[in-house]
Design a protein around this motif. Sequence first.
Motif, PDB file in Angstrom:
ATOM      1  N   GLN A  69     -20.346  31.511  14.761  1.00  0.00           N
ATOM      2  CA  GLN A  69     -21.130  32.483  14.103  1.00  0.00           C
ATOM      3  C   GLN A  69     -22.552  32.605  14.606  1.00  0.00           C
ATOM      4  O   GLN A  69     -23.252  33.722  14.663  1.00  0.00           O
ATOM      5  CB  GLN A  69     -21.354  32.020  12.606  1.00  0.00           C
ATOM      6  CG  GLN A  69     -19.949  32.058  11.820  1.00  0.00           C
ATOM      7  CD  GLN A  69     -19.297  33.638  11.917  1.00  0.00           C
ATOM      8  OE1 GLN A  69     -19.987  34.527  11.777  1.00  0.00           O
ATOM      9  NE2 GLN A  69     -18.158  33.414  11.707  1.00  0.00           N
ATOM     10  N   ALA A  70     -23.026  31.368  14.758  1.00  0.00           N
ATOM     11  CA  ALA A  70     -24.768  31.154  15.118  1.00  0.00           C
ATOM     12  C   ALA A  70     -25.003  31.724  16.529  1.00  0.00           C
ATOM     13  O   ALA A  70     -25.991  32.243  16.760  1.00  0.00           O
ATOM     14  CB  ALA A  70     -25.209  29.844  15.027  1.00  0.00           C
ATOM     15  N   ASN A  71     -23.844  31.742  17.304  1.00  0.00           N
ATOM     16  CA  ASN A  71     -24.047  32.248  19.100  1.00  0.00           C
ATOM     17  C   ASN A  71     -23.800  33.739  18.824  1.00  0.00           C
ATOM     18  O   ASN A  71     -23.974  34.130  20.197  1.00  0.00           O
ATOM     19  CB  ASN A  71     -23.292  31.343  19.565  1.00  0.00           C
ATOM     20  CG  ASN A  71     -23.842  30.042  20.050  1.00  0.00           C
ATOM     21  OD1 ASN A  71     -25.081  29.982  19.959  1.00  0.00           O
ATOM     22  ND2 ASN A  71     -23.008  29.220  20.257  1.00  0.00           N
ATOM     23  N   GLN A  72     -23.520  34.531  18.005  1.00  0.00           N
ATOM     24  CA  GLN A  72     -23.418  35.946  17.953  1.00  0.00           C
ATOM     25  C   GLN A  72     -24.771  36.540  18.431  1.00  0.00           C
ATOM     26  O   GLN A  72     -25.765  36.137  18.108  1.00  0.00           O
ATOM     27  CB  GLN A  72     -23.000  36.543  16.784  1.00  0.00           C
ATOM     28  CG  GLN A  72     -21.570  36.058  16.448  1.00  0.00           C
ATOM     29  CD  GLN A  72     -20.806  36.826  15.277  1.00  0.00           C
ATOM     30  OE1 GLN A  72     -21.438  37.668  14.623  1.00  0.00           O
ATOM     31  NE2 GLN A  72     -20.071  35.991  14.551  1.00  0.00           N
ATOM     32  N   PRO A  73     -24.568  37.749  19.168  1.00  0.00           N
ATOM     33  CA  PRO A  73     -25.917  38.313  19.552  1.00  0.00           C
ATOM     34  C   PRO A  73     -26.607  38.800  18.368  1.00  0.00           C
ATOM     35  O   PRO A  73     -26.079  39.191  17.447  1.00  0.00           O
ATOM     36  CB  PRO A  73     -25.316  39.818  20.048  1.00  0.00           C
ATOM     37  CG  PRO A  73     -23.997  39.104  20.939  1.00  0.00           C
ATOM     38  CD  PRO A  73     -23.636  38.376  19.698  1.00  0.00           C
ATOM     39  N   GLY A  74     -28.050  38.692  18.496  1.00  0.00           N
ATOM     40  CA  GLY A  74     -28.817  38.880  17.254  1.00  0.00           C
ATOM     41  C   GLY A  74     -29.138  37.847  16.245  1.00  0.00           C
ATOM     42  O   GLY A  74     -30.114  37.329  15.858  1.00  0.00           O
ATOM     43  N   ILE A  75     -28.089  37.104  15.789  1.00  0.00           N
ATOM     44  CA  ILE A  75     -27.999  36.264  14.934  1.00  0.00           C
ATOM     45  C   ILE A  75     -28.584  34.944  15.651  1.00  0.00           C
ATOM     46  O   ILE A  75     -29.225  34.026  15.140  1.00  0.00           O
ATOM     47  CB  ILE A  75     -26.609  35.936  14.261  1.00  0.00           C
ATOM     48  CG1 ILE A  75     -26.137  36.898  13.474  1.00  0.00           C
ATOM     49  CG2 ILE A  75     -26.637  34.574  13.684  1.00  0.00           C
ATOM     50  CD1 ILE A  75     -24.770  36.909  12.805  1.00  0.00           C
ATOM     51  N   ARG A  76     -28.199  34.724  17.236  1.00  0.00           N
ATOM     52  CA  ARG A  76     -28.454  33.781  17.934  1.00  0.00           C
ATOM     53  C   ARG A  76     -30.213  33.536  17.920  1.00  0.00           C
ATOM     54  O   ARG A  76     -30.663  32.480  17.505  1.00  0.00           O
ATOM     55  CB  ARG A  76     -28.037  33.843  19.216  1.00  0.00           C
ATOM     56  CG  ARG A  76     -28.343  32.658  20.047  1.00  0.00           C
ATOM     57  CD  ARG A  76     -27.926  32.677  21.655  1.00  0.00           C
ATOM     58  NE  ARG A  76     -26.566  33.380  21.665  1.00  0.00           N
ATOM     59  CZ  ARG A  76     -26.063  34.382  22.269  1.00  0.00           C
ATOM     60  NH1 ARG A  76     -27.055  35.087  22.987  1.00  0.00           N
ATOM     61  NH2 ARG A  76     -24.815  34.586  22.341  1.00  0.00           N
ATOM     62  N   TRP A  77     -30.840  34.596  18.107  1.00  0.00           N
ATOM     63  CA  TRP A  77     -32.377  34.618  18.161  1.00  0.00           C
ATOM     64  C   TRP A  77     -32.964  34.501  16.899  1.00  0.00           C
ATOM     65  O   TRP A  77     -33.667  33.409  16.815  1.00  0.00           O
ATOM     66  CB  TRP A  77     -32.917  36.124  18.524  1.00  0.00           C
ATOM     67  CG  TRP A  77     -34.236  36.345  18.580  1.00  0.00           C
ATOM     68  CD1 TRP A  77     -35.161  35.885  19.423  1.00  0.00           C
ATOM     69  CD2 TRP A  77     -35.061  36.416  17.450  1.00  0.00           C
ATOM     70  NE1 TRP A  77     -36.493  36.018  19.213  1.00  0.00           N
ATOM     71  CE2 TRP A  77     -36.351  36.681  17.849  1.00  0.00           C
ATOM     72  CE3 TRP A  77     -34.954  37.084  16.245  1.00  0.00           C
ATOM     73  CZ2 TRP A  77     -37.441  36.856  17.185  1.00  0.00           C
ATOM     74  CZ3 TRP A  77     -35.931  37.505  15.352  1.00  0.00           C
ATOM     75  CH2 TRP A  77     -37.371  37.383  15.881  1.00  0.00           C
ATOM     76  N   LEU A  78     -32.164  34.864  15.799  1.00  0.00           N
ATOM     77  CA  LEU A  78     -32.840  34.634  14.302  1.00  0.00           C
ATOM     78  C   LEU A  78     -32.348  33.050  14.123  1.00  0.00           C
ATOM     79  O   LEU A  78     -33.353  32.475  13.299  1.00  0.00           O
ATOM     80  CB  LEU A  78     -32.054  35.464  13.315  1.00  0.00           C
ATOM     81  CG  LEU A  78     -32.525  35.156  11.843  1.00  0.00           C
ATOM     82  CD1 LEU A  78     -34.032  35.519  11.593  1.00  0.00           C
ATOM     83  CD2 LEU A  78     -31.661  36.223  10.962  1.00  0.00           C
ATOM     84  N   ALA A  79     -31.471  32.435  14.269  1.00  0.00           N
ATOM     85  CA  ALA A  79     -30.946  31.241  14.213  1.00  0.00           C
ATOM     86  C   ALA A  79     -32.151  30.186  15.036  1.00  0.00           C
ATOM     87  O   ALA A  79     -32.516  29.208  14.024  1.00  0.00           O
ATOM     88  CB  ALA A  79     -29.472  30.802  14.647  1.00  0.00           C
ATOM     89  N   ARG A  80     -32.326  30.529  16.041  1.00  0.00           N
ATOM     90  CA  ARG A  80     -33.188  29.671  16.730  1.00  0.00           C
ATOM     91  C   ARG A  80     -34.545  29.710  16.199  1.00  0.00           C
ATOM     92  O   ARG A  80     -35.520  28.710  15.894  1.00  0.00           O
ATOM     93  CB  ARG A  80     -33.323  30.143  18.349  1.00  0.00           C
ATOM     94  CG  ARG A  80     -32.251  29.699  19.065  1.00  0.00           C
ATOM     95  CD  ARG A  80     -32.339  30.005  20.696  1.00  0.00           C
ATOM     96  NE  ARG A  80     -31.152  29.934  21.256  1.00  0.00           N
ATOM     97  CZ  ARG A  80     -30.568  30.481  22.259  1.00  0.00           C
ATOM     98  NH1 ARG A  80     -31.305  31.687  22.847  1.00  0.00           N
ATOM     99  NH2 ARG A  80     -29.663  30.082  22.987  1.00  0.00           N
ATOM    100  N   ARG A  81     -34.964  31.195  15.738  1.00  0.00           N
ATOM    101  CA  ARG A  81     -36.511  31.266  14.898  1.00  0.00           C
ATOM    102  C   ARG A  81     -36.293  30.522  13.780  1.00  0.00           C
ATOM    103  O   ARG A  81     -37.526  29.951  13.358  1.00  0.00           O
ATOM    104  CB  ARG A  81     -36.414  32.489  14.523  1.00  0.00           C
ATOM    105  CG  ARG A  81     -37.270  33.614  15.259  1.00  0.00           C
ATOM    106  CD  ARG A  81     -38.257  33.307  16.253  1.00  0.00           C
ATOM    107  NE  ARG A  81     -39.649  32.987  15.446  1.00  0.00           N
ATOM    108  CZ  ARG A  81     -40.913  32.730  15.998  1.00  0.00           C
ATOM    109  NH1 ARG A  81     -40.762  32.101  17.381  1.00  0.00           N
ATOM    110  NH2 ARG A  81     -41.721  32.623  15.417  1.00  0.00           N
ATOM    111  N   LEU A  82     -35.548  30.206  13.143  1.00  0.00           N
ATOM    112  CA  LEU A  82     -35.396  29.424  11.658  1.00  0.00           C
ATOM    113  C   LEU A  82     -35.097  27.952  12.047  1.00  0.00           C
ATOM    114  O   LEU A  82     -34.929  27.221  10.915  1.00  0.00           O
ATOM    115  CB  LEU A  82     -34.305  30.163  10.987  1.00  0.00           C
ATOM    116  CG  LEU A  82     -34.718  31.476  10.233  1.00  0.00           C
ATOM    117  CD1 LEU A  82     -33.981  32.190   9.600  1.00  0.00           C
ATOM    118  CD2 LEU A  82     -36.171  31.624   9.534  1.00  0.00           C
ATOM    119  N   GLY A  83     -34.954  27.516  13.088  1.00  0.00           N
ATOM    120  CA  GLY A  83     -34.571  26.036  13.265  1.00  0.00           C
ATOM    121  C   GLY A  83     -33.084  25.626  12.818  1.00  0.00           C
ATOM    122  O   GLY A  83     -32.875  24.536  12.608  1.00  0.00           O
TER     123      GLY A  83
END
Length: 106
Positions: A69-83
């Motif tokens: 789920q976290a590696n989907q485009p768009g979500i990946r960037w947000l997930a990295r931002r939020l740690g």
Amino acid sequence: MITALLLACGRLLLSLRYRVQVRGLDDVARRGTGGILFLPNHPALIDPPIVISRLFGRFAPHTLADRDQANQPGIRWLARRLGVFPIPDPAKYGEASRSEVEKALQ
């Protein structure tokens, strides 16, 4: 700065659809802000963003998420931002995922 802006936008967007009431955080914070496990009480995909949006500034939670789920485009960037710590789904990947999950929990 960007993270705070993202959280504010997220809260605003969530407030358009959900009325969230948080009770008892002051009592929890008085006992300390470390070593606390916060769990959403409903298995919907929207619950973790709601919990993160309410706890992020005060408790700085470390979040676990399904790797797929976290590696989907768009979500990946947000997930990295939020740690977010992505972990494999043990139901899908079986015993082979155990070491990755344990590492993320450490």
